[in-house]
Write a protein that holds these residues in place. Structure first.
Motif, mmCIF file in Angstrom:
data_model
loop_
_atom_site.group_PDB
_atom_site.id
_atom_site.type_symbol
_atom_site.label_atom_id
_atom_site.label_comp_id
_atom_site.label_asym_id
_atom_site.label_seq_id
_atom_site.Cartn_x
_atom_site.Cartn_y
_atom_site.Cartn_z
ATOM 1 N N GLN A 365 1.671 8.118 -1.830
ATOM 2 C CA GLN A 365 1.816 6.700 -1.496
ATOM 3 C C GLN A 365 0.839 6.311 -0.392
ATOM 4 O OE1 GLN A 365 5.781 5.675 -0.320
ATOM 5 N NE2 GLN A 365 5.370 3.471 -0.218
ATOM 6 N N ILE A 366 0.708 7.166 0.619
ATOM 7 C CA ILE A 366 -0.219 6.896 1.733
ATOM 8 C C ILE A 366 -1.649 6.776 1.218
ATOM 9 C CG2 ILE A 366 -1.261 7.905 3.807
ATOM 10 C CD1 ILE A 366 1.488 9.219 4.374
ATOM 11 N N LEU A 367 -2.062 7.759 0.446
ATOM 12 C CA LEU A 367 -3.448 7.799 -0.002
ATOM 13 C C LEU A 367 -3.765 6.663 -0.973
ATOM 14 C CD1 LEU A 367 -3.825 11.666 -0.474
ATOM 15 C CD2 LEU A 367 -4.576 10.255 1.453
ATOM 16 N N ILE A 368 -2.818 6.340 -1.850
ATOM 17 C CA ILE A 368 -3.046 5.235 -2.795
ATOM 18 C C ILE A 368 -3.179 3.916 -2.040
ATOM 19 C CG2 ILE A 368 -1.921 3.831 -4.568
ATOM 20 C CD1 ILE A 368 -0.956 6.402 -5.877
ATOM 21 N N ASN A 369 -2.308 3.696 -1.074
ATOM 22 C CA ASN A 369 -2.375 2.455 -0.291
ATOM 23 C C ASN A 369 -3.736 2.288 0.371
ATOM 24 O OD1 ASN A 369 -0.186 0.426 0.199
ATOM 25 N ND2 ASN A 369 1.058 2.275 0.252
ATOM 26 N N ILE A 370 -4.185 3.339 1.068
ATOM 27 C CA ILE A 370 -5.453 3.236 1.797
ATOM 28 C C ILE A 370 -6.626 3.112 0.823
ATOM 29 C CG2 ILE A 370 -6.986 4.384 3.426
ATOM 30 C CD1 ILE A 370 -4.554 5.714 4.662
ATOM 31 N N THR A 371 -6.597 3.919 -0.232
ATOM 32 C CA THR A 371 -7.708 3.885 -1.200
ATOM 33 C C THR A 371 -7.795 2.533 -1.887
ATOM 34 O OG1 THR A 371 -7.377 6.260 -1.569
ATOM 35 C CG2 THR A 371 -8.753 5.088 -3.146
ATOM 36 N N LYS A 372 -6.621 1.964 -2.253
ATOM 37 C CA LYS A 372 -6.625 0.627 -2.859
ATOM 38 C C LYS A 372 -7.204 -0.401 -1.902
ATOM 39 C CE LYS A 372 -3.154 -0.880 -5.257
ATOM 40 N NZ LYS A 372 -1.759 -1.211 -5.633
ATOM 41 N N THR A 425 -4.986 -18.688 -1.034
ATOM 42 C CA THR A 425 -5.841 -19.153 -2.126
ATOM 43 C C THR A 425 -7.116 -18.334 -2.241
ATOM 44 O OG1 THR A 425 -6.867 -20.747 -0.636
ATOM 45 C CG2 THR A 425 -4.969 -21.506 -1.887
ATOM 46 N N THR A 426 -7.527 -17.713 -1.153
ATOM 47 C CA THR A 426 -8.762 -16.916 -1.193
ATOM 48 C C THR A 426 -8.479 -15.445 -0.976
ATOM 49 O OG1 THR A 426 -9.120 -17.240 1.156
ATOM 50 C CG2 THR A 426 -10.115 -18.852 -0.310
ATOM 51 N N ASN A 427 -7.237 -15.027 -1.066
ATOM 52 C CA ASN A 427 -6.872 -13.647 -0.750
ATOM 53 C C ASN A 427 -6.574 -12.856 -2.019
ATOM 54 O OD1 ASN A 427 -5.990 -11.264 0.268
ATOM 55 N ND2 ASN A 427 -4.024 -12.044 1.015
ATOM 56 N N PRO A 428 -7.541 -12.041 -2.465
ATOM 57 C CA PRO A 428 -7.275 -11.182 -3.612
ATOM 58 C C PRO A 428 -6.822 -9.808 -3.178
ATOM 59 C CG PRO A 428 -9.617 -11.175 -3.149
ATOM 60 C CD PRO A 428 -8.966 -12.008 -2.071
ATOM 61 N N TYR A 429 -6.485 -9.638 -1.886
ATOM 62 C CA TYR A 429 -6.302 -8.292 -1.324
ATOM 63 C C TYR A 429 -4.842 -7.984 -1.036
ATOM 64 C CZ TYR A 429 -11.252 -9.171 -0.631
ATOM 65 O OH TYR A 429 -12.565 -9.489 -0.812
ATOM 66 N N GLY A 430 -4.047 -7.763 -2.010
ATOM 67 C CA GLY A 430 -2.681 -7.316 -1.788
ATOM 68 C C GLY A 430 -1.709 -8.458 -1.682
ATOM 69 N N GLU A 431 -0.412 -8.098 -1.713
ATOM 70 C CA GLU A 431 0.631 -9.098 -1.725
ATOM 71 C C GLU A 431 1.076 -9.518 -0.323
ATOM 72 O OE1 GLU A 431 0.323 -8.122 -5.712
ATOM 73 O OE2 GLU A 431 0.970 -6.624 -4.277
ATOM 74 N N PHE A 432 1.865 -8.684 0.362
ATOM 75 C CA PHE A 432 2.554 -9.116 1.574
ATOM 76 C C PHE A 432 1.934 -8.597 2.865
ATOM 77 C CE2 PHE A 432 6.820 -9.516 -0.829
ATOM 78 C CZ PHE A 432 6.395 -10.707 -1.341
ATOM 79 N N GLY A 433 0.937 -7.754 2.806
ATOM 80 C CA GLY A 433 0.389 -7.186 4.034
ATOM 81 C C GLY A 433 1.271 -6.113 4.640
ATOM 82 N N LEU A 434 2.095 -5.458 3.799
ATOM 83 C CA LEU A 434 2.972 -4.411 4.304
ATOM 84 C C LEU A 434 2.398 -3.008 4.107
ATOM 85 C CD1 LEU A 434 6.435 -5.687 3.072
ATOM 86 C CD2 LEU A 434 5.562 -5.728 5.394
ATOM 87 N N GLY A 435 1.335 -2.882 3.313
ATOM 88 C CA GLY A 435 0.829 -1.581 2.927
ATOM 89 C C GLY A 435 0.482 -0.664 4.080
ATOM 90 N N LEU A 436 -0.379 -1.112 5.013
ATOM 91 C CA LEU A 436 -0.800 -0.249 6.114
ATOM 92 C C LEU A 436 0.319 -0.016 7.117
ATOM 93 C CD1 LEU A 436 -4.475 -1.428 6.737
ATOM 94 C CD2 LEU A 436 -3.659 0.612 5.560
ATOM 95 N N SER A 437 1.224 -0.970 7.252
ATOM 96 C CA SER A 437 2.381 -0.756 8.125
ATOM 97 C C SER A 437 3.238 0.386 7.587
ATOM 98 C CB SER A 437 3.193 -2.047 8.221
ATOM 99 O OG SER A 437 4.300 -1.876 9.065
ATOM 100 N N ILE A 438 3.427 0.415 6.247
ATOM 101 C CA ILE A 438 4.173 1.511 5.616
ATOM 102 C C ILE A 438 3.428 2.823 5.791
ATOM 103 C CG2 ILE A 438 4.923 2.419 3.375
ATOM 104 C CD1 ILE A 438 5.553 -0.454 2.545
ATOM 105 N N VAL A 439 2.104 2.771 5.624
ATOM 106 C CA VAL A 439 1.281 3.974 5.776
ATOM 107 C C VAL A 439 1.475 4.596 7.156
ATOM 108 C CG1 VAL A 439 -1.110 4.743 6.071
ATOM 109 C CG2 VAL A 439 -0.467 3.424 4.047
ATOM 110 N N LYS A 440 1.396 3.783 8.188
ATOM 111 C CA LYS A 440 1.533 4.301 9.554
ATOM 112 C C LYS A 440 2.905 4.919 9.778
ATOM 113 C CE LYS A 440 0.601 3.111 14.369
ATOM 114 N NZ LYS A 440 -0.541 4.043 14.504
ATOM 115 N N GLN A 441 3.949 4.277 9.253
ATOM 116 C CA GLN A 441 5.302 4.807 9.398
ATOM 117 C C GLN A 441 5.438 6.156 8.688
ATOM 118 O OE1 GLN A 441 7.839 3.607 11.117
ATOM 119 N NE2 GLN A 441 7.014 1.649 11.762
ATOM 120 N N LEU A 442 4.855 6.261 7.498
ATOM 121 C CA LEU A 442 4.957 7.510 6.743
ATOM 122 C C LEU A 442 4.180 8.642 7.412
ATOM 123 C CD1 LEU A 442 4.673 6.222 3.057
ATOM 124 C CD2 LEU A 442 6.686 7.209 4.163
#
Length: 469
Positions: A365-372, A425-442
């Motif tokens: 999950q960590i690696l997929i989040n960062i790589t994406k 409207t100009t953000n194609p980069y992910g949904e909620f901005g939770l990805g890296l926060s989850i990464v750091k916690q993991l």
């Protein structure tokens, strides 16, 4: 009833000083009185011993000699009586009454035993209040009489009274000076406390920019410094709260938007099929779209559930040793198609013997989040997945050649709800901005650390350090 700190300080200072002066005055007055009377009795004893010494040298005493002593002692306001062993007066400068009538039985017994008797203050036996000394006259170890010397107390009292007057004047003067200094100090400290109270009131009203002068000269100065530090921390906390609140609002707006879009699409497809508005040839395409939107909803919900579980330590890691090269190859295979859409290449660089001790699912999950993230922020570039071991730590690097991160935003990327590009409207980069926060916690749950370095226009590198135990 409230009493101002100024009056408390003033009262306490003056009370302490006044009590101290009173105690010192009483002690000093007693000391002066004792000193004066001791001086007087010593003086009388010295004259008496001198007279008796002369009598010893000339047992057949001369009236002329005693008169000379009388003349000298009159100038000192001293009277004396010379008497024999029967208390009969041999010579007297003033008193004619038998000595036996002036002395108590105990005093007479003491002088007969060869002891000197001193009385510092006597108010009854003479015509006036006096200090007297009684010395025995001994010849060949035989008591043959004695000498009684008296001096009026009034002289001693005048000295004591004068000393007390000076002492009282000094005490009043010192009290006035102490009162002035106490007033100045109390006023000074009162103003400092008032500044603290006013500053506290401003902070209570929400003003965290207030600061007060501080100096480490006393406890109030230290309190002022601590107050300033507290306000600084409150200011930082309020900024963080405000930032978090803004992100929360943005998050709620994003949730509304992100959920509304797939739900609207799914509802449209269902309504179209119910009303036979979708042709048979388009139904498969509609089913696929509904399925994609449903998966998107599930992904969004899971992302939030994951964050809450991780944040509250509700997940359990099942760590195991695994070959890092296999894991990175799996990540490459899963995301190669996504990378190809943006004309990116994923490159794996890791030795086959590199082992990582971690939870397989969570590390994936960590690696997929960062790589994406790297893929999303990179066009026509490369994403490097590297791994190696150093000092009992497995180090994993994910580096891209994308647009990079603004230096001011590097520390913010770990925050919940943070999104590098805010506009939906100009953000194609992910949904909620939770990805890296989850990464750091993991990563933290793995007892590891994660760092990021970036240069705008040249790319970003994430470095994960996981201990091998």
């Amino acid at each position: 009833m409230k009493i101002k700190y100024f009056y408390q300080q003033l009262t306490s200072h003056v009370s302490v000083i006044l009590i101290a002066f009173l105690i010192l005055s009483v002690l000093f007055s007693h000391y002066v009185e004792q000193f004066v009377y001791d001086n007087k009795t010593e003086e009388l004893a010295t004259y008496g011993q001198t007279i008796l010494h002369d009598l010893d040298r000339n047992p057949r005493y001369s009236t002329n000699t005693l008169q000379v002593y009388e003349h000298v002692l009159n100038g000192r306001d001293i009277q004396y009586i010379l008497f024999d062993e029967q208390s009969a007066i041999i010579y007297s400068t003033e008193l004619k009454a038998p000595v036996i009538g002036l002395l108590s039985e105990d005093e007479w017994q003491e002088i007969k035993n060869g002891k000197t008797v001193t009385v510092k203050q006597d108010f009854k036996r003479f015509n006036e209040a006096v200090t007297f000394v009684l010395l025995p006259y001994v010849q060949n170890n035989q008591f043959v009489g004695g000498i009684l010397l008296t001096s009026p107390i009034k002289g001693s009292r005048e000295v004591i009274s004068q000393m007390n007057t000076y002492l009282l004047f000094t005490m009043v003067l010192a009290l006035a000076v102490a009162l002035l200094l106490s007033w100045i100090l109390s006023n000074f400290h009162g103003k400092r406390i008032k500044r603290l109270r006013e500053a506290t009131s401003l902070v209570a009203q929400g003003d965290y920019s207030v600061r007060i002068p501080s100096a480490n000269v006393d406890e109030i100065g230290e309190l002022a410094e601590d107050f300033n530090k507290m306000v600084e921390k409150l200011n930082v906390s309020m900024e963080e709260i405000q930032s978090l609140e803004n992100r929360r609002r943005q998050f709620m707006a994003d949730v509304s938007h992100e959920l509304r879009t797939p739900l609207t699409t799914i509802r449209g497809i269902i309504e179209g099929m119910r009303n036979d508005m979708i042709s048979e040839s388009e139904k498969e395409k509609g089913f696929q779209l509904a399925s994609n939107e449903t998966m998107r909803l599930i992904r969004l919900v899971n992302e939030n559930l994951d964050y809450e579980k991780i944040r509250s330590n509700q997940i359990t890691l099942f760590k195991q040793d695994m070959q890092l090269v296999e894991l990175l190859e799996i990540i490459k295979d899963q995301l190669e198609g996504v990378a190809a859409e943006k004309h990116n290449h994923i490159l794996v660089d890791v030795e086959p013997d590199v082992i990582v001790h971690a939870d397989y699912d969570r590390l994936t999950q960590i690696l997929i989040n960062i790589t994406k993230n790297s893929i999303q922020f990179t066009d026509n570039g490369s994403i490097y997945l590297r791994g190696y071991v150093r000092d009992d730590m497995t180090i994993i690097e994910i580096e891209d050649t994308g647009i990079g991160i603004d230096p001011d935003d590097i520390e913010k990327i770990w925050g919940r709800f943070y999104k590098a590009i805010v506009s939906r409207t100009t953000n194609p980069y992910g949904e909620f901005g939770l990805g890296l926060s989850i990464v750091k916690q993991l990563v933290t749950l793995h007892n590891g650390t994660i760092n990021v370095s970036s240069e705008q226009g040249k790319g970003t590198k994430f470095t994960i350090l996981i201990p091998n135990y």
